[in-house]
Write a protein that holds these residues in place. Structure first.
Motif, PDB file in Angstrom:
ATOM      1  N   LEU A   1       0.827  -1.201   0.000  1.00  0.00           N
ATOM      2  CA  LEU A   1       0.000   0.000   0.000  1.00  0.00           C
ATOM      3  C   LEU A   1       0.863   1.253   0.000  1.00  0.00           C
ATOM      4  O   LEU A   1       0.545   2.242  -0.681  1.00  0.00           O
ATOM      5  CB  LEU A   1      -0.920  -0.017   1.223  1.00  0.00           C
ATOM      6  CG  LEU A   1      -1.876   1.177   1.367  1.00  0.00           C
ATOM      7  CD1 LEU A   1      -2.775   1.298   0.136  1.00  0.00           C
ATOM      8  CD2 LEU A   1      -2.715   1.047   2.634  1.00  0.00           C
TER       9      LEU A   1
ATOM     10  N   VAL B   1      -8.976   8.159  -2.502  1.00  0.00           N
ATOM     11  CA  VAL B   1      -9.850   7.118  -1.951  1.00  0.00           C
ATOM     12  C   VAL B   1     -11.249   7.238  -2.532  1.00  0.00           C
ATOM     13  O   VAL B   1     -11.889   6.239  -2.887  1.00  0.00           O
ATOM     14  CB  VAL B   1      -9.873   7.218  -0.409  1.00  0.00           C
ATOM     15  CG1 VAL B   1     -10.883   6.234   0.167  1.00  0.00           C
ATOM     16  CG2 VAL B   1      -8.491   6.952   0.162  1.00  0.00           C
TER      17      VAL B   1
ATOM     18  N   GLY C   1     -11.527   5.747  -5.851  1.00  0.00           N
ATOM     19  CA  GLY C   1     -11.249   4.326  -5.923  1.00  0.00           C
ATOM     20  C   GLY C   1      -9.856   3.976  -6.395  1.00  0.00           C
ATOM     21  O   GLY C   1      -9.573   2.802  -6.671  1.00  0.00           O
ATOM     22  N   ARG C   2      -8.979   4.948  -6.490  1.00  0.00           N
ATOM     23  CA  ARG C   2      -7.616   4.666  -6.938  1.00  0.00           C
ATOM     24  C   ARG C   2      -6.775   4.095  -5.801  1.00  0.00           C
ATOM     25  O   ARG C   2      -5.745   3.480  -6.036  1.00  0.00           O
ATOM     26  CB  ARG C   2      -6.977   5.928  -7.507  1.00  0.00           C
ATOM     27  CG  ARG C   2      -7.708   6.479  -8.724  1.00  0.00           C
ATOM     28  CD  ARG C   2      -6.903   7.586  -9.379  1.00  0.00           C
ATOM     29  NE  ARG C   2      -5.660   7.091  -9.951  1.00  0.00           N
ATOM     30  CZ  ARG C   2      -5.515   6.613 -11.194  1.00  0.00           C
ATOM     31  NH1 ARG C   2      -6.587   6.529 -11.986  1.00  0.00           N
ATOM     32  NH2 ARG C   2      -4.354   6.203 -11.627  1.00  0.00           N
ATOM     33  N   ILE C   3      -7.172   4.346  -4.567  1.00  0.00           N
ATOM     34  CA  ILE C   3      -6.522   3.760  -3.396  1.00  0.00           C
ATOM     35  C   ILE C   3      -7.599   3.126  -2.534  1.00  0.00           C
ATOM     36  O   ILE C   3      -8.608   3.766  -2.207  1.00  0.00           O
ATOM     37  CB  ILE C   3      -5.745   4.818  -2.587  1.00  0.00           C
ATOM     38  CG1 ILE C   3      -4.565   5.355  -3.401  1.00  0.00           C
ATOM     39  CG2 ILE C   3      -5.244   4.237  -1.268  1.00  0.00           C
ATOM     40  CD1 ILE C   3      -3.769   6.418  -2.695  1.00  0.00           C
ATOM     41  N   ASN C   4      -7.392   1.872  -2.175  1.00  0.00           N
ATOM     42  CA  ASN C   4      -8.364   1.145  -1.352  1.00  0.00           C
ATOM     43  C   ASN C   4      -8.033   1.363   0.120  1.00  0.00           C
ATOM     44  O   ASN C   4      -7.005   0.913   0.616  1.00  0.00           O
ATOM     45  CB  ASN C   4      -8.322  -0.346  -1.691  1.00  0.00           C
ATOM     46  CG  ASN C   4      -9.380  -1.127  -0.921  1.00  0.00           C
ATOM     47  OD1 ASN C   4     -10.417  -0.571  -0.532  1.00  0.00           O
ATOM     48  ND2 ASN C   4      -9.138  -2.412  -0.700  1.00  0.00           N
TER      49      ASN C   4
ATOM     50  N   PRO D   1     -10.417   1.023   3.321  1.00  0.00           N
ATOM     51  CA  PRO D   1     -11.705   0.793   4.002  1.00  0.00           C
ATOM     52  C   PRO D   1     -11.811   1.591   5.303  1.00  0.00           C
ATOM     53  O   PRO D   1     -10.874   1.633   6.098  1.00  0.00           O
ATOM     54  CB  PRO D   1     -11.691  -0.718   4.279  1.00  0.00           C
ATOM     55  CG  PRO D   1     -10.729  -1.278   3.279  1.00  0.00           C
ATOM     56  CD  PRO D   1      -9.689  -0.225   3.079  1.00  0.00           C
TER      57      PRO D   1
ATOM     58  N   TYR E   1      -4.119   6.004   7.931  1.00  0.00           N
ATOM     59  CA  TYR E   1      -3.760   5.897   6.514  1.00  0.00           C
ATOM     60  C   TYR E   1      -2.875   7.055   6.059  1.00  0.00           C
ATOM     61  O   TYR E   1      -2.020   6.885   5.179  1.00  0.00           O
ATOM     62  CB  TYR E   1      -5.020   5.870   5.647  1.00  0.00           C
ATOM     63  CG  TYR E   1      -5.664   4.511   5.525  1.00  0.00           C
ATOM     64  CD1 TYR E   1      -5.026   3.466   4.857  1.00  0.00           C
ATOM     65  CD2 TYR E   1      -6.922   4.276   6.058  1.00  0.00           C
ATOM     66  CE1 TYR E   1      -5.618   2.221   4.737  1.00  0.00           C
ATOM     67  CE2 TYR E   1      -7.538   3.030   5.940  1.00  0.00           C
ATOM     68  CZ  TYR E   1      -6.875   2.006   5.286  1.00  0.00           C
ATOM     69  OH  TYR E   1      -7.465   0.773   5.166  1.00  0.00           O
TER      70      TYR E   1
END
Length: 533
Positions: free
Chosen positions: A120, A435, A438-441, A443, A455
């Motif tokens: 990540l 985020v 949706g380019r970085i997951n 949750p 994060y």
């Protein structure tokens, strides 16, 4: 109460009323002149009577004088070498090529394995580079994120503070809409140039207080900034007062809480709303030093002009021998009557005219000593050692090292403040967009502030500390890491400005390449017919 002396008793016998006043005055004086009253707060000593010390709140002392301070600071930067050296030295050592992010994801809190955390982290670095490495991140589409850092920090040093807006603007083919718009400090000002210190209505908005463009509520909390559509000092075109408009920009979004305005400032007074230029405490000294330097340069130039004047005893109509400097060499060629000096020039004079020169003895032998003494005081006020400001390390090794270490503390403090005011908020806003797209997951990113912080934890690496003896510095770094006083990541950032994790990854690639090359270039062992070597 002090006992009366002989003079007091004599006066009391002749003039009792005057003696009573004298005793009362002495008693009052004894109360005033106690503690600091004997020293810094003394108002009776001749050495202290001429000290004009009257001041006020942060508004009277700072905000009411900020326009003059900004303009003089910029003028000094543009024309006085000492001022230019001070600001550029600070910029280069604090920001240099730009502070780069090194994500520090809290994998334990997010319940991620080391492999997942590392993957990540690498994805975040790649995604951030898509946005930060191009001028697309700049609302003016001129600089990338790292050049914007240099511009913002230099503007902060020169003007006392800097403003950055975070608008969103879509552009075809670009994955992110976040933009950074830098605003010079002068444009953030009160509408029509008047501060509001009591509740009123401005352009349809009910405001409690506006000081130099910063609006606060009844509790003193900053709620909005008023930004003029034109620079107040601009002479571009014909700008009439009625053409100037102010836009109210909320500091935080009312519904989302998003930061709309970044204010880069280092406050020095409680209640202060605008920043003080870094050169403000030394402006007078720097200006006088600049004037002194200009005078010395001019005197040295005049002394270098060896000019001969010829005076004849009788008047003549012939042209003087040499006459005057050729027109193309004159400074003031428009004035035909001017006589100018020049190297090896010969100028004729009329009978009865003489020229007398005083011996200026320039350059002054004490110029260097006096200038260095002034620069030491200026540097001390700005927390920049003389050796660093002048880039001359002519003293001993220990003295130069001490100066660099002391300056490093100043740079680290300035860097931490700049990261908090500029780099980190922009990084967090970019991360949120990444985020959301949706380019970085990530949750739970928008659900819990603690998860969001886990994060977005990040360390910003910048220019490394100057090493006078690299071998000793490396050995000291190894010992600190081995003893647990530091980490390899911290030492890599301080010594080279790089990332230890990235270095190890690159070293693994290089080691594999080296083994492959060694296999190719390894000498082949020849064997005989019977298999013996």
């Amino acid at each position: 109460m002090a006992k009366p002396n002989i003079l007091d008793r004599a006066i009391a016998t002749v003039a009792p009323v005057h003696a009573a006043k004298r005793a009362a005055a002495r008693q009052a004086l004894s109360i005033i002149n106690s503690g600091y009253g004997n020293y810094g707060a003394n108002v009776t000593k001749k050495s202290m009577r001429g000290w004009e010390y009257f001041g006020g709140s942060a508004k009277e002392d700072i905000e009411d004088n900020i326009n003059v301070l900004r303009q003089r600071s910029r003028d000094a930067y543009m024309g006085v070498p000492a001022a230019t050296a001070a600001l550029k030295t600070m910029r280069t050592n604090v920001v240099a090529g730009g502070l780069t992010p090194a994500p520090q994801i809290d994998g334990a809190y997010l319940k991620l394995t080391d492999e997942q955390t590392g993957a990540l982290r690498e994805q975040i670095v790649r995604e951030f580079a898509l946005w930060a490495d191009t001028p697309i991140c700049d609302a003016d589409r001129v600089d990338n994120f790292y050049k914007l850092q240099r511009l913002a920090f230099l503007s902060y040093c020169m003007n006392g503070d800097a403003i950055a807006l975070l608008p969103m603007k879509h552009q075809t083919g670009q994955p992110y809409d976040l933009r950074v718009r830098l605003v010079e400090a002068d444009r953030v000002c009160s509408p029509n140039g008047f501060d509001r210190l009591s509740p009123c209505e401005v352009q349809g908005h009910k405001v409690t207080s506006i000081v130099q463009g910063v609006e606060t509520d009844a509790d003193g909390m900053v709620v909005a900034y008023w930004i003029c559509n034109r620079h107040p000092l601009s002479n571009f075109g014909t700008v009439r007062p009625e053409e100037m408009r102010w836009q109210r920009v909320e500091a935080y979004g009312a519904e989302t809480g998003r930061r709309n305005v970044l204010h880069i400032i280092d406050r020095e007074r409680i209640g202060q709303r605008r920043g003080v230029p870094m050169l403000a405490p030394v402006l007078e000294a720097i200006k006088q030093l600049g004037r002194y330097t200009d005078a010395e340069i001019m005197a040295a130039v005049i002394s270098s002009m060896f000019t001969v004047f010829v005076q004849s005893e009788t008047a003549t109509d012939a042209r003087p021998f040499g006459e005057m400097l050729p027109q193309e060499q004159q400074v003031d060629s428009a004035d035909t009557s001017s006589i100018e000096l020049g190297p090896a020039a010969i100028i004729g004079l009329n009978p009865g005219e003489t020229v007398n020169f005083a011996d200026p003895k320039h350059p002054n032998a004490g110029y260097d000593a006096f200038t260095n003494a002034m620069l030491k005081q200026i540097g001390a006020a700005l927390e920049i050692p003389l050796e660093v400001m002048m880039k001359q390390f002519t003293t001993s090794y220990s003295a130069a090292r001490g100066a660099l270490n002391e300056f490093w503390r100043t740079c680290q403090m300035q860097r931490d403040g700049f990261v908090d005011d500029f780099c980190r908020p922009i990084y967090e806003e970019w991360f949120a967009e990444a985020v959301a797209r949706g380019r970085i997951n990530a949750p739970g990113f928008f659900d819990d502030p603690a998860i969001r912080k886990a994060y977005t934890e990040c360390v910003w690496n910048g220019p490394a500390r100057t090493n006078l003896n690299p071998v000793q510095e490396v050995n000291a770094a190894v010992q600190r890491v081995d003893a647990g006083f530091s980490t390899a990541e911290e030492e890599a950032a301080q010594m080279t400005g790089g990332s230890y994790s990235a270095n190890i990854k690159q070293r693994k690639i290089e080691a594999a390449q080296k083994r492959e090359v060694d296999e190719i270039t390894k000498p082949q062992i020849k064997t005989g017919g019977n298999g013996d070597a």
